[in-house]
Design an enzyme around this catalytic site. Structure first.
Site, PDB file in Angstrom:
ATOM      1  N   LYS A  52       0.844  -1.190   0.000  1.00  0.00           N
ATOM      2  CA  LYS A  52       0.000   0.000   0.000  1.00  0.00           C
ATOM      3  C   LYS A  52       0.881   1.242   0.000  1.00  0.00           C
ATOM      4  O   LYS A  52       2.044   1.224   0.414  1.00  0.00           O
ATOM      5  CB  LYS A  52      -0.955   0.028   1.201  1.00  0.00           C
ATOM      6  CG  LYS A  52      -0.291  -0.075   2.579  1.00  0.00           C
ATOM      7  CD  LYS A  52       0.173   1.225   3.162  1.00  0.00           C
ATOM      8  CE  LYS A  52       0.673   1.064   4.606  1.00  0.00           C
ATOM      9  NZ  LYS A  52       1.388   2.251   5.125  1.00  0.00           N
ATOM     10  N   SER A 107       1.262  -6.489   7.155  1.00  0.00           N
ATOM     11  CA  SER A 107      -0.199  -6.424   7.329  1.00  0.00           C
ATOM     12  C   SER A 107      -0.913  -7.056   6.146  1.00  0.00           C
ATOM     13  O   SER A 107      -1.914  -7.772   6.299  1.00  0.00           O
ATOM     14  CB  SER A 107      -0.634  -4.968   7.493  1.00  0.00           C
ATOM     15  OG  SER A 107      -0.104  -4.410   8.675  1.00  0.00           O
ATOM     16  N   ASP A 152      -3.491  -1.724  10.477  1.00  0.00           N
ATOM     17  CA  ASP A 152      -3.439  -1.658   9.015  1.00  0.00           C
ATOM     18  C   ASP A 152      -4.087  -2.855   8.330  1.00  0.00           C
ATOM     19  O   ASP A 152      -4.436  -2.782   7.152  1.00  0.00           O
ATOM     20  CB  ASP A 152      -1.983  -1.579   8.534  1.00  0.00           C
ATOM     21  CG  ASP A 152      -1.402  -0.182   8.654  1.00  0.00           C
ATOM     22  OD1 ASP A 152      -2.163   0.754   8.958  1.00  0.00           O
ATOM     23  OD2 ASP A 152      -0.190  -0.033   8.444  1.00  0.00           O
TER      24      ASP A 152
END
Length: 277
Positions: free
Chosen positions: A10, A103, A136
């Site tokens: 991300k 995550s 997250d």
């Protein structure tokens, strides 16, 4: 029969610290997008009622601290499946760079084991388990891009237009999140971030921890991009572009300058994981 998933990284396109809770956790508001830099999580049923985990390359992380193992253990304890699982984690997302690889791996593990063990859990039910693993983790189970708020656990779909391609530069050093937040708290009047387009309140703390980040950011600036920014608490930096051609040109420019670290062109994804088979 086993299965495998891609676990996407991300980028925090924006990150604003909005407060601090009595328990010490900071609250934030961040525009987050999944991008196609991926680890792979391979899951294979085994007859022995146990969880086996292999990481490649070997991360030397104790099972109790590895989010993938903890995700599997969480579902194991709750549902007591009839068979065990062998998990092979193929790492490509840099560790300690603010790209959320750990995550994302945990989220993919939850999704994959839900399928492998036939648990029938909904996305919202999986997010409940994800919140136990880290703030997250729920993002990687839902829509991308998204606005992330609270301590990272409050999510809503984002309507903002996202650039089609990013050039990510990961310097050859990490920025440990606890250290960056500790420095943030010590800075009475933090300096402004690196850009108005993609602001990040943690930038002043990150460059206090690793001053050489400023030099890396300067290498990204001025390449004809929409803007530059830092993901999470660093050390990953990014530049956004309107098209592939100019992004590839910028990457070639940096390669020609022999910039140390990893360079990768990435594109937005609609969620944080994808089944491979």
């Amino acid at each position: 029969m086993g299965l495998a998933l891609k676990a996407y990284a991300k980028l925090n396109l924006t990150l604003a610290i909005t407060g601090r809770r009595p328990d010490g956790y900071h609250t934030l508001r961040s525009l987050v997008v999944a991008v196609d830099w991926a680890d792979e999580v391979h899951l294979e049923p085994i007859p022995r009622k146990r969880i086996e985990l292999r990481t490649m390359p070997d991360l030397h992380i104790p099972h109790g601290e590895n989010l993938v193992y903890r995700a599997a253990e969480l579902l194991w304890r709750q549902f007591s499946p009839r068979e065990g699982v062998r998990i092979v984690l193929l790492k490509d997302i840099p560790v300690g760079a603010g790209l959320g690889g750990g995550s994302s791996d945990a989220a993919a593990t939850l999704v994959g084991l839900n399928e492998l063990w036939g648990l029938g859990l909904s996305t919202e039910e999986l997010k409940g388990f994800a919140r136990e693993l880290g703030a997250d983790v729920p993002f990687f189970l839902g829509e991308s891009p998204a606005w992330m708020e609270g301590i990272g656990d409050l999510l809503r779909p984002a309507q903002e237009e996202i650039p089609p391609v990013f050039l990510v530069l990961v310097p050859p050093f990490p920025c440990p999140t606890p250290k960056v937040y500790r420095i943030y708290d010590e800075l009475a009047e933090p300096a402004p971030g690196p850009t108005e387009v993609f602001p990040n309140d943690l930038w002043p703390a990150a460059i206090r921890l690793r001053p050489e980040l400023s030099g890396y950011m300067e290498k990204l600036q001025g390449l004809g991009e929409i803007g530059v920014g830092m993901s999470g608490s660093g050390s990953a930096l990014f530049a956004a572009f309107d098209g592939e051609d100019v992004a590839e040109w910028a990457m070639d420019e940096l390669l020609g300058r022999k910039v140390k670290g990893r360079l990768k062109l990435v594109r937005p994804q609609i969620r944080g994981y994808e089944f491979l088979r």
